[in-house]
Design a protein around this motif. Structure first.
Motif, short mmCIF file in Angstrom:
data_model
loop_
_atom_site.label_atom_id
_atom_site.label_comp_id
_atom_site.label_asym_id
_atom_site.label_seq_id
_atom_site.Cartn_x
_atom_site.Cartn_y
_atom_site.Cartn_z
N GLN A 66 0.82 -1.19 0.00
CA GLN A 66 0.00 0.00 0.00
C GLN A 66 0.87 1.25 0.00
O GLN A 66 2.03 1.22 0.40
N ASN A 73 -4.71 6.38 2.29
CA ASN A 73 -4.41 5.33 1.33
C ASN A 73 -4.81 5.78 -0.08
O ASN A 73 -5.94 6.25 -0.29
N GLN A 75 -5.62 4.18 -2.61
CA GLN A 75 -6.71 3.41 -3.24
C GLN A 75 -8.02 3.58 -2.48
O GLN A 75 -9.03 3.94 -3.07
N SER A 76 -8.01 3.34 -1.18
CA SER A 76 -9.26 3.37 -0.42
C SER A 76 -9.68 4.78 -0.03
O SER A 76 -10.86 5.02 0.22
N ASP A 77 -8.75 5.71 0.02
CA ASP A 77 -9.06 7.10 0.38
C ASP A 77 -8.45 8.03 -0.67
O ASP A 77 -7.76 8.99 -0.37
#
Length: 311
Positions: A66, A73, A75-77
């Motif tokens: 990550q 993050n 990708q997720s954020d």
């Protein structure tokens, strides 16, 4: 909290056709960039630098690991992460239907930044674009388009500035203008991540440097420590004619300029004797301390030798 955190990042591209192997562009790459650092990411072509930056910018997904931007993050954020980033890509990408000022206003709008005219004016002035503000992007030279890319990356005042080969193919004036402005922003607290093949730039600007080769981290240290780690000095001279094979095998040659790593006086005398024995005359002979380019080549060659021994 680090400004950037790369944690065991790997990227594997699937085989393009049957019978071929998958390509591993990054292999368990881990390092942090602290807030306010000017950090260099170096490596030969194909080392994985641009892949790593593409993952950071959200253009490519990591196969493993990550990446965090100030704890967010990518990708997720991703929305929060991207607001904190300003990325100057290698490629000249521009919209041909707008002027320079319009392009910067549109870029501001992408990040929800309103009433940004004062900062846009400062960017135009600092990057030597004021007289081109109302010119259509299609009318600009390659160097001017590169300046606009830098301005677009900075228009939302990102906390982290990512420069992927920002001075490739540009003139000396732009390099000086760009580095003066980026150094100013760095002193104001902005974090800078730089990739470049101009190693004298990295040596002058970066406090720490990471080196990649074939997707793997092969060095990570303060620039001053890397320079002190060089195992040799450099014999430099000018020469007309072809180098003897024994010298050519270890020399770095640029036109007439020959540079050879040496460890002591015997190495120096042996090299010059070999040149003289070939009927050649070495001119402007000098001994200098190793620079970052010498260290870079030494690290890369050492890694290649280790890989060969393991094969």
């Amino acid at each position: 909290m680090p400004a950037l955190s790369f944690q065991s990042v790997s990227k594997t591209y699937p085989a393009k056709q049957a019978g071929t192997a998958a390509f591993r562009a990054l292999d368990q790459v881990s390092f942090d960039v602290q807030e306010g650092e000017f950090f260099g990411l170096l490596g030969p072509n194909g080392a994985g630098k641009t892949t790593l930056i593409s993952i950071l910018a959200g253009l490519t997904r990591a196969s493993q690991g990550q990446v965090l931007v100030h704890g967010h993050n990518v990708q997720s954020d991703y929305a929060a992460a991207r607001r904190l980033l300003g990325v100057v890509p290698q490629e000249l990408v521009f919209d041909p239907f707008f002027t320079v000022r319009e392009s910067l206003k549109i870029q501001s709008g992408y990040f929800g930044v309103k009433k940004n005219d004062a900062w846009i004016d400062e960017l135009l002035d600092s990057l030597g674009l004021t007289d081109k503000a109302n010119a259509n992007m299609r009318q600009l030279s390659g160097g001017m388009k590169r300046r606009v890319l830098v301005a677009q990356a900075l228009v939302h005042k990102p906390r982290v500035i990512v420069l992927d080969e920002p001075t490739a193919g540009v003139d000396v004036e732009l390099r000086q203008t760009l580095w003066q402005f980026i150094a100013k922003l760095n002193k104001q607290g902005h974090t800078v991540l730089l990739t470049t093949h101009y190693l004298e730039e990295a040596e002058a600007l970066c406090g720490r440097i990471a080196m990649l080769k074939r997707g793997q981290m092969v060095a990570l240290e303060k620039t001053s420590v890397l320079l002190k780690s060089a195992t040799s000095q450099v014999l430099r001279f000018k020469l007309d004619g072809d180098l003897p094979a024994a010298v050519a095998a270890v020399a770095r040659v640029t036109g007439r300029i020959v540079q050879v790593p040496v460890n002591n006086a015997l190495d120096i005398e042996t090299c010059l004797n070999t040149v003289r024995s070939a009927g050649l005359v070495a001119e402007d002979v000098e001994i200098r301390q190793a620079d970052l380019e010498d260290v870079f080549l030494e690290v890369m060659n050492r890694q290649q030798a280790q890989s060969g021994a393991l094969a």
